[in-house]
Design a protein around this motif. Structure first.
Motif, PDB file in Angstrom:
ATOM      1  N   ALA A  30      10.776  -2.545  48.803  1.00  0.00           N
ATOM      2  CA  ALA A  30      12.112  -2.469  49.405  1.00  0.00           C
ATOM      3  C   ALA A  30      12.336  -1.101  50.053  1.00  0.00           C
ATOM      4  CB  ALA A  30      13.179  -2.745  48.350  1.00  0.00           C
ATOM      5  N   ILE A  31      11.882  -0.043  49.400  1.00  0.00           N
ATOM      6  CA  ILE A  31      12.020   1.309  49.970  1.00  0.00           C
ATOM      7  C   ILE A  31      11.153   1.455  51.209  1.00  0.00           C
ATOM      8  CG2 ILE A  31      11.594   3.759  49.549  1.00  0.00           C
ATOM      9  CD1 ILE A  31      12.375   3.151  46.563  1.00  0.00           C
ATOM     10  N   ASN A  32       9.921   0.981  51.141  1.00  0.00           N
ATOM     11  CA  ASN A  32       9.037   1.028  52.319  1.00  0.00           C
ATOM     12  C   ASN A  32       9.647   0.282  53.496  1.00  0.00           C
ATOM     13  OD1 ASN A  32       6.921   2.637  51.429  1.00  0.00           O
ATOM     14  ND2 ASN A  32       5.819   0.914  50.531  1.00  0.00           N
ATOM     15  N   ASN A  33      10.205  -0.903  53.244  1.00  0.00           N
ATOM     16  CA  ASN A  33      10.838  -1.675  54.317  1.00  0.00           C
ATOM     17  C   ASN A  33      12.033  -0.927  54.902  1.00  0.00           C
ATOM     18  OD1 ASN A  33       9.033  -3.777  54.075  1.00  0.00           O
ATOM     19  ND2 ASN A  33      10.386  -5.053  52.844  1.00  0.00           N
ATOM     20  N   ALA A  34      12.814  -0.285  54.039  1.00  0.00           N
ATOM     21  CA  ALA A  34      13.982   0.471  54.500  1.00  0.00           C
ATOM     22  C   ALA A  34      13.566   1.595  55.446  1.00  0.00           C
ATOM     23  CB  ALA A  34      14.742   1.044  53.307  1.00  0.00           C
ATOM     24  N   ILE A  35      12.476   2.248  55.107  1.00  0.00           N
ATOM     25  CA  ILE A  35      11.994   3.370  55.929  1.00  0.00           C
ATOM     26  C   ILE A  35      11.324   2.860  57.201  1.00  0.00           C
ATOM     27  CG2 ILE A  35      10.377   5.303  56.014  1.00  0.00           C
ATOM     28  CD1 ILE A  35      10.772   5.490  52.917  1.00  0.00           C
ATOM     29  N   ARG A  36      10.364   1.970  57.029  1.00  0.00           N
ATOM     30  CA  ARG A  36       9.519   1.532  58.142  1.00  0.00           C
ATOM     31  C   ARG A  36      10.247   0.643  59.139  1.00  0.00           C
ATOM     32  NH1 ARG A  36       4.778  -0.655  55.617  1.00  0.00           N
ATOM     33  NH2 ARG A  36       4.186   1.510  55.433  1.00  0.00           N
ATOM     34  N   HIS A  37      10.962  -0.343  58.627  1.00  0.00           N
ATOM     35  CA  HIS A  37      11.589  -1.319  59.520  1.00  0.00           C
ATOM     36  C   HIS A  37      13.084  -1.062  59.720  1.00  0.00           C
ATOM     37  CE1 HIS A  37       7.869  -3.486  59.339  1.00  0.00           C
ATOM     38  NE2 HIS A  37       7.950  -3.589  58.027  1.00  0.00           N
ATOM     39  N   GLY A  38      13.756  -0.569  58.671  1.00  0.00           N
ATOM     40  CA  GLY A  38      15.191  -0.387  58.741  1.00  0.00           C
ATOM     41  C   GLY A  38      15.631   0.956  59.287  1.00  0.00           C
ATOM     42  N   LYS A  39      14.668   1.885  59.381  1.00  0.00           N
ATOM     43  CA  LYS A  39      14.984   3.230  59.882  1.00  0.00           C
ATOM     44  C   LYS A  39      16.117   3.878  59.089  1.00  0.00           C
ATOM     45  CE  LYS A  39      13.386   2.079  64.539  1.00  0.00           C
ATOM     46  NZ  LYS A  39      12.496   1.086  64.059  1.00  0.00           N
ATOM     47  N   MET A  91       5.316 -10.596  55.173  1.00  0.00           N
ATOM     48  CA  MET A  91       4.482 -10.578  53.975  1.00  0.00           C
ATOM     49  C   MET A  91       5.136  -9.790  52.845  1.00  0.00           C
ATOM     50  SD  MET A  91       1.812 -11.768  52.638  1.00  0.00           S
ATOM     51  CE  MET A  91       0.850 -12.358  53.996  1.00  0.00           C
ATOM     52  N   GLY A  92       5.747  -8.648  53.155  1.00  0.00           N
ATOM     53  CA  GLY A  92       6.379  -7.835  52.115  1.00  0.00           C
ATOM     54  C   GLY A  92       7.492  -8.570  51.403  1.00  0.00           C
ATOM     55  N   LEU A  93       8.327  -9.286  52.157  1.00  0.00           N
ATOM     56  CA  LEU A  93       9.417 -10.047  51.546  1.00  0.00           C
ATOM     57  C   LEU A  93       8.881 -11.189  50.694  1.00  0.00           C
ATOM     58  CD1 LEU A  93      11.917 -10.199  54.557  1.00  0.00           C
ATOM     59  CD2 LEU A  93      11.961  -8.649  52.596  1.00  0.00           C
ATOM     60  N   GLN A  94       7.824 -11.829  51.169  1.00  0.00           N
ATOM     61  CA  GLN A  94       7.218 -12.914  50.405  1.00  0.00           C
ATOM     62  C   GLN A  94       6.616 -12.391  49.099  1.00  0.00           C
ATOM     63  OE1 GLN A  94       4.533 -15.312  52.761  1.00  0.00           O
ATOM     64  NE2 GLN A  94       5.984 -15.396  54.462  1.00  0.00           N
ATOM     65  N   ILE A  95       5.981 -11.231  49.164  1.00  0.00           N
ATOM     66  CA  ILE A  95       5.378 -10.650  47.960  1.00  0.00           C
ATOM     67  C   ILE A  95       6.464 -10.250  46.959  1.00  0.00           C
ATOM     68  CG2 ILE A  95       4.084  -8.661  47.079  1.00  0.00           C
ATOM     69  CD1 ILE A  95       2.335  -8.913  49.630  1.00  0.00           C
ATOM     70  N   MET A  96       7.586  -9.704  47.439  1.00  0.00           N
ATOM     71  CA  MET A  96       8.681  -9.372  46.525  1.00  0.00           C
ATOM     72  C   MET A  96       9.195 -10.626  45.832  1.00  0.00           C
ATOM     73  SD  MET A  96      11.032  -6.332  48.115  1.00  0.00           S
ATOM     74  CE  MET A  96      11.427  -7.126  49.659  1.00  0.00           C
ATOM     75  N   ARG A  97       9.339 -11.710  46.571  1.00  0.00           N
ATOM     76  CA  ARG A  97       9.799 -12.971  45.973  1.00  0.00           C
ATOM     77  C   ARG A  97       8.783 -13.496  44.954  1.00  0.00           C
ATOM     78  NH1 ARG A  97      14.384 -14.517  48.035  1.00  0.00           N
ATOM     79  NH2 ARG A  97      14.940 -14.069  50.183  1.00  0.00           N
ATOM     80  N   TYR A  98       7.511 -13.385  45.287  1.00  0.00           N
ATOM     81  CA  TYR A  98       6.446 -13.811  44.363  1.00  0.00           C
ATOM     82  C   TYR A  98       6.509 -12.994  43.075  1.00  0.00           C
ATOM     83  CZ  TYR A  98       1.804 -14.123  42.316  1.00  0.00           C
ATOM     84  OH  TYR A  98       0.763 -14.266  41.432  1.00  0.00           O
ATOM     85  N   ARG A  99       6.636 -11.689  43.200  1.00  0.00           N
ATOM     86  CA  ARG A  99       6.695 -10.822  42.021  1.00  0.00           C
ATOM     87  C   ARG A  99       7.908 -11.163  41.152  1.00  0.00           C
ATOM     88  NH1 ARG A  99       3.218  -6.803  41.631  1.00  0.00           N
ATOM     89  NH2 ARG A  99       2.023  -6.115  43.442  1.00  0.00           N
ATOM     90  N   VAL A 132      18.267  -2.200  45.299  1.00  0.00           N
ATOM     91  CA  VAL A 132      17.819  -1.201  46.274  1.00  0.00           C
ATOM     92  C   VAL A 132      18.668  -1.396  47.527  1.00  0.00           C
ATOM     93  CG1 VAL A 132      15.896  -0.270  47.601  1.00  0.00           C
ATOM     94  CG2 VAL A 132      15.471  -1.261  45.339  1.00  0.00           C
ATOM     95  N   THR A 133      19.456  -0.378  47.866  1.00  0.00           N
ATOM     96  CA  THR A 133      20.369  -0.435  49.000  1.00  0.00           C
ATOM     97  C   THR A 133      20.007   0.653  49.991  1.00  0.00           C
ATOM     98  OG1 THR A 133      22.128  -1.184  47.538  1.00  0.00           O
ATOM     99  CG2 THR A 133      22.804  -0.371  49.675  1.00  0.00           C
ATOM    100  N   ASP A 134      20.023   0.314  51.285  1.00  0.00           N
ATOM    101  CA  ASP A 134      19.761   1.328  52.304  1.00  0.00           C
ATOM    102  C   ASP A 134      20.834   1.285  53.380  1.00  0.00           C
ATOM    103  OD1 ASP A 134      18.889  -0.137  54.849  1.00  0.00           O
ATOM    104  OD2 ASP A 134      17.462  -0.993  53.426  1.00  0.00           O
ATOM    105  N   ASN A 135      20.877   2.324  54.188  1.00  0.00           N
ATOM    106  CA  ASN A 135      21.866   2.405  55.269  1.00  0.00           C
ATOM    107  C   ASN A 135      21.207   2.229  56.636  1.00  0.00           C
ATOM    108  OD1 ASN A 135      20.515   4.834  55.585  1.00  0.00           O
ATOM    109  ND2 ASN A 135      22.361   6.059  55.856  1.00  0.00           N
ATOM    110  N   GLY A 136      20.111   1.487  56.668  1.00  0.00           N
ATOM    111  CA  GLY A 136      19.383   1.297  57.917  1.00  0.00           C
ATOM    112  C   GLY A 136      20.021   0.277  58.843  1.00  0.00           C
ATOM    113  N   ILE A 137      19.212  -0.220  59.771  1.00  0.00           N
ATOM    114  CA  ILE A 137      19.712  -1.119  60.809  1.00  0.00           C
ATOM    115  C   ILE A 137      19.812  -2.569  60.336  1.00  0.00           C
ATOM    116  CG2 ILE A 137      18.888   0.331  62.685  1.00  0.00           C
ATOM    117  CD1 ILE A 137      16.498  -1.572  62.991  1.00  0.00           C
TER     118      ILE A 137
END
Length: 111
Positions: free
Chosen positions: A30-39, A75-83, A58-63
């Motif tokens: 979730a943090i990686n997604n916030a940084i990489r995709h959500g800016k 893939m990241g969202l699917q893996i989080m759901r799997y976990r 996990v809350t972010d202030n991105g886009i």
């Protein structure tokens, strides 16, 4: 250039190592997604407990998730759901354009 905070009002012991590892990896993704995709410029990780259930948020202030991106795609969202499924937890992803994303994982934490 990222502010990251952890909030936990009281110590919460997760006795099962597998559960703890899955929760760590969900938060990490979730943090990686916030940084990489959500800016995002700020991420807040919160851990709370109520009776025999606990919640990782996990809350972010991105886009946010942009139009056309589904909450279950990627893939990241699917893996989080799997976990989450592996530990009997639920995972919810909330997002609004220009208002960030919130990932909520509710799990049993019987001590």
């Amino acid at each position: 250039n990222l502010e990251c905070r952890f909030q936990c009002g009281e110590p919460i012991l997760v006795c099962d190592n597998s559960t703890a590892t899955h929760l760590y990896r969900i938060a990490q993704e979730a943090i990686n997604n916030a940084i990489r995709h959500g800016k995002a410029k700020m991420v807040v990780v919160t851990l709370t407990r109520q009776n025999d259930e606990a919640r990782l948020i996990v809350t972010d202030n991105g886009i946010g998730l942009q139009n056309g991106i589904k909450h279950d795609s990627g893939m990241g969202l699917q893996i989080m759901r799997y976990r989450a499924r592996m530990i009997g937890a639920t995972l919810e992803i909330r997002s609004s354009d220009a208002q960030g994303t919130t990932v909520v994982c509710n799990f049993k934490n019987n001590l």
